[in-house]
Motif scaffolding. Structure first.
Motif, PDB file in Angstrom:
ATOM      1  N   ALA A 124       0.824  -1.209   0.000  1.00  0.00           N
ATOM      2  CA  ALA A 124       0.000   0.000   0.000  1.00  0.00           C
ATOM      3  C   ALA A 124       0.861   1.263   0.000  1.00  0.00           C
ATOM      4  N   THR A 125       1.959   1.233   0.726  1.00  0.00           N
ATOM      5  CA  THR A 125       2.853   2.395   0.735  1.00  0.00           C
ATOM      6  C   THR A 125       3.460   2.624  -0.644  1.00  0.00           C
ATOM      7  N   ALA A 126       3.894   1.547  -1.292  1.00  0.00           N
ATOM      8  CA  ALA A 126       4.448   1.677  -2.642  1.00  0.00           C
ATOM      9  C   ALA A 126       3.400   2.214  -3.611  1.00  0.00           C
ATOM     10  N   VAL A 127       2.165   1.759  -3.468  1.00  0.00           N
ATOM     11  CA  VAL A 127       1.077   2.240  -4.325  1.00  0.00           C
ATOM     12  C   VAL A 127       0.831   3.725  -4.088  1.00  0.00           C
ATOM     13  N   ARG A 128       0.855   4.146  -2.841  1.00  0.00           N
ATOM     14  CA  ARG A 128       0.652   5.575  -2.548  1.00  0.00           C
ATOM     15  C   ARG A 128       1.775   6.417  -3.156  1.00  0.00           C
ATOM     16  N   ARG A 129       2.980   5.908  -3.150  1.00  0.00           N
ATOM     17  CA  ARG A 129       4.084   6.620  -3.813  1.00  0.00           C
ATOM     18  C   ARG A 129       3.822   6.703  -5.319  1.00  0.00           C
ATOM     19  N   ASP A 130       3.349   5.613  -5.897  1.00  0.00           N
ATOM     20  CA  ASP A 130       3.000   5.639  -7.321  1.00  0.00           C
ATOM     21  C   ASP A 130       1.989   6.740  -7.614  1.00  0.00           C
ATOM     22  N   ILE A 131       0.963   6.829  -6.772  1.00  0.00           N
ATOM     23  CA  ILE A 131      -0.128   7.779  -7.005  1.00  0.00           C
ATOM     24  C   ILE A 131       0.385   9.213  -7.061  1.00  0.00           C
ATOM     25  N   ASN A 151       1.815  14.009 -10.159  1.00  0.00           N
ATOM     26  CA  ASN A 151       2.778  15.112 -10.221  1.00  0.00           C
ATOM     27  C   ASN A 151       3.419  15.205 -11.600  1.00  0.00           C
ATOM     28  N   ALA A 152       3.729  14.054 -12.204  1.00  0.00           N
ATOM     29  CA  ALA A 152       4.461  14.033 -13.468  1.00  0.00           C
ATOM     30  C   ALA A 152       3.707  14.722 -14.590  1.00  0.00           C
ATOM     31  N   VAL A 153       2.372  14.708 -14.525  1.00  0.00           N
ATOM     32  CA  VAL A 153       1.574  15.319 -15.594  1.00  0.00           C
ATOM     33  C   VAL A 153       0.738  16.484 -15.073  1.00  0.00           C
ATOM     34  N   ASN A 154       0.943  16.838 -13.798  1.00  0.00           N
ATOM     35  CA  ASN A 154       0.191  17.934 -13.171  1.00  0.00           C
ATOM     36  C   ASN A 154      -1.308  17.764 -13.389  1.00  0.00           C
ATOM     37  N   SER A 155      -1.768  16.527 -13.211  1.00  0.00           N
ATOM     38  CA  SER A 155      -3.171  16.231 -13.485  1.00  0.00           C
ATOM     39  C   SER A 155      -3.552  14.914 -12.815  1.00  0.00           C
ATOM     40  N   GLY A 156      -4.772  14.852 -12.318  1.00  0.00           N
ATOM     41  CA  GLY A 156      -5.247  13.612 -11.723  1.00  0.00           C
ATOM     42  C   GLY A 156      -5.918  13.843 -10.385  1.00  0.00           C
ATOM     43  N   HIS A 157      -6.281  12.753  -9.737  1.00  0.00           N
ATOM     44  CA  HIS A 157      -7.075  12.809  -8.509  1.00  0.00           C
ATOM     45  C   HIS A 157      -6.384  12.033  -7.388  1.00  0.00           C
ATOM     46  N   PRO A 158      -5.500  12.692  -6.646  1.00  0.00           N
ATOM     47  CA  PRO A 158      -4.761  11.979  -5.602  1.00  0.00           C
ATOM     48  C   PRO A 158      -5.556  11.719  -4.326  1.00  0.00           C
ATOM     49  N   GLY A 159      -6.483  12.611  -3.948  1.00  0.00           N
ATOM     50  CA  GLY A 159      -7.144  12.520  -2.649  1.00  0.00           C
ATOM     51  C   GLY A 159      -7.877  11.217  -2.420  1.00  0.00           C
ATOM     52  N   GLY A 160      -8.846  10.919  -3.271  1.00  0.00           N
ATOM     53  CA  GLY A 160      -9.604   9.684  -3.141  1.00  0.00           C
ATOM     54  C   GLY A 160      -8.757   8.455  -3.405  1.00  0.00           C
ATOM     55  N   SER A 161      -7.770   8.579  -4.306  1.00  0.00           N
ATOM     56  CA  SER A 161      -6.886   7.455  -4.596  1.00  0.00           C
ATOM     57  C   SER A 161      -6.119   7.030  -3.353  1.00  0.00           C
ATOM     58  N   LEU A 162      -5.550   7.999  -2.647  1.00  0.00           N
ATOM     59  CA  LEU A 162      -4.804   7.693  -1.424  1.00  0.00           C
ATOM     60  C   LEU A 162      -5.715   7.110  -0.349  1.00  0.00           C
ATOM     61  N   PHE A 164      -7.986  -0.478   0.765  1.00  0.00           N
ATOM     62  CA  PHE A 164      -9.075  -1.318   0.260  1.00  0.00           C
ATOM     63  C   PHE A 164      -8.660  -2.061  -0.996  1.00  0.00           C
ATOM     64  N   MET A 165      -8.105  -1.351  -1.969  1.00  0.00           N
ATOM     65  CA  MET A 165      -7.843  -1.990  -3.249  1.00  0.00           C
ATOM     66  C   MET A 165      -6.657  -2.938  -3.176  1.00  0.00           C
ATOM     67  N   VAL A 166      -5.668  -2.621  -2.355  1.00  0.00           N
ATOM     68  CA  VAL A 166      -4.554  -3.544  -2.160  1.00  0.00           C
ATOM     69  C   VAL A 166      -5.045  -4.827  -1.497  1.00  0.00           C
ATOM     70  N   ILE A 203     -10.425   7.882  -9.623  1.00  0.00           N
ATOM     71  CA  ILE A 203      -9.287   7.430  -8.812  1.00  0.00           C
ATOM     72  C   ILE A 203      -8.471   6.402  -9.592  1.00  0.00           C
ATOM     73  N   SER A 204      -8.352   6.620 -10.879  1.00  0.00           N
ATOM     74  CA  SER A 204      -7.602   5.724 -11.760  1.00  0.00           C
ATOM     75  C   SER A 204      -6.132   5.571 -11.376  1.00  0.00           C
ATOM     76  N   PRO A 205      -5.439   6.590 -10.822  1.00  0.00           N
ATOM     77  CA  PRO A 205      -4.035   6.343 -10.436  1.00  0.00           C
ATOM     78  C   PRO A 205      -3.895   5.152  -9.496  1.00  0.00           C
ATOM     79  N   LEU A 206      -4.814   5.039  -8.547  1.00  0.00           N
ATOM     80  CA  LEU A 206      -4.814   3.908  -7.631  1.00  0.00           C
ATOM     81  C   LEU A 206      -5.077   2.606  -8.383  1.00  0.00           C
ATOM     82  N   PHE A 207      -6.094   2.583  -9.212  1.00  0.00           N
ATOM     83  CA  PHE A 207      -6.471   1.380  -9.946  1.00  0.00           C
ATOM     84  C   PHE A 207      -5.313   0.890 -10.806  1.00  0.00           C
ATOM     85  N   TYR A 208      -4.685   1.803 -11.553  1.00  0.00           N
ATOM     86  CA  TYR A 208      -3.585   1.423 -12.424  1.00  0.00           C
ATOM     87  C   TYR A 208      -2.396   0.891 -11.623  1.00  0.00           C
TER      88      TYR A 208
END
Length: 288
Positions: A13-20, A25-36, A41-43, A79-84
């Motif tokens: 889960a920690t590694a996934v949160r780092r991914d998110i 950040n890399a594209v300055n776009s996305g939804h980090p709040g709900g993903s984190l 749950f998803m892990v 929350i696709s960053p989390l899913f991916y």
């Protein structure tokens, strides 16, 4: 589960949160709040709870039909960053592909789509309110096919303001879909502010119970509780389960926690460093 097993899930889960945070950040776009907030749950779901189809070597095997295995639908597709991240780390596609998130010609678009043919994605989501209906259809199909496996769907609490959700809520108990578990991310936030102010959902548990669901609560940022509750939700063959999952938006990054402002805002370079310092990698884990 043993303590070490829970700890291993927490490491993932920690590694996934780092991914998110790195992805958005890399594209300055996305939804980090709900993903984190939904990471635990998803892990738990993909690494411990779900029965997934694998080959002789333990590698996950993906097909769109999902026969003879459990299936998950993400309704709140933002929350696709989390899913991916979870799909990649579970082996559906290379972890290195996370670096293409939201870029031109990437399979990892801002909202998951089937047109990209990304393994693990069975529906296009992000147009809120549709996931429960799809999950009902899949659960009914499994019953008709004599498939004993389970269907899971994740929704947001702001998403409960969509009328189509309540059509699915009526359908599942009527058809005795005990092979269906619906989870609501109850973080109390949506893009315009607190859900209580935008459109108050009031007592969601009482509403689902009135439709005939079995309702449970769980602390969504407690890995051990998430694993236990998800496994227990599979026990009644005729009654669908609704889990009200209490999470903290932005969980794991202190300056994001509890604020709707991080629903759809990416951290800048300085904020990224702060976030990564709060999410240290553990032995055996690495960044993409």
């Amino acid at each position: 589960m043993k303590t070490m097993e829970i700890q291993q899930l927490e490491h993932v889960a920690t590694a996934v949160r780092r991914d998110i945070v790195r992805m958005v950040n890399a594209v300055n776009s996305g939804h980090p709040g709900g993903s984190l907030g939904c990471t635990d749950f998803m892990v738990a779901l993909y690494f411990e709870v779900m029965n997934l189809k694998t080959d002789d070597g333990g590698q996950v095997v993906f097909d769109m039909d999902a026969r003879d295995e459990d299936v998950f639908f993400l309704s709140n597709g933002h929350i696709s960053p989390l899913f991916y991240s979870v799909l990649a780390r579970r082996g559906y596609f290379p972890i290195s592909e996370l670096s293409t998130f939201r870029k031109l010609d990437s399979r990892l678009q801002g909202h998951p789509t089937t047109a990209e043919h990304l393994p693990g994605v069975r529906i296009a989501s992000g147009s809120l309110g549709q996931g429960l209906s799809v999950a009902c259809g899949a659960a009914l199909a499994k019953k008709l096919n004599g498939d004993p496996n389970h269907v899971y769907v994740l929704m947001g609490d702001g998403e409960q303001q969509e009328g189509q959700v309540w059509e699915g809520a009526m359908f599942a108990p009527h058809h005795k879909l005990g092979n269906l578990t619906a989870v609501i991310d109850l973080n109390g936030q949506q893009i315009d502010g607190p859900t209580s102010l935008v459109m108050n959902n009031r007592d969601l548990g009482a509403k689902y119970e009135a439709f005939g669901w079995h309702v449970e609560h769980m602390e969504g940022n407690n890995m051990a509780e998430v694993v236990t509750k998800l496994k227990e939700s599979r026990q009644d063959p005729d009654v669908p389960t609704l889990i009200l999952m209490h999470t903290e938006m932005g969980y794991g990054v202190d300056y994001m926690m509890g604020s709707h402002k991080w629903h759809g805002v990416a951290p800048n370079a300085e904020q990224l460093v702060t976030a990564l310092n709060q999410l240290p990698l553990t032995a055996g884990m690495s960044d993409y």
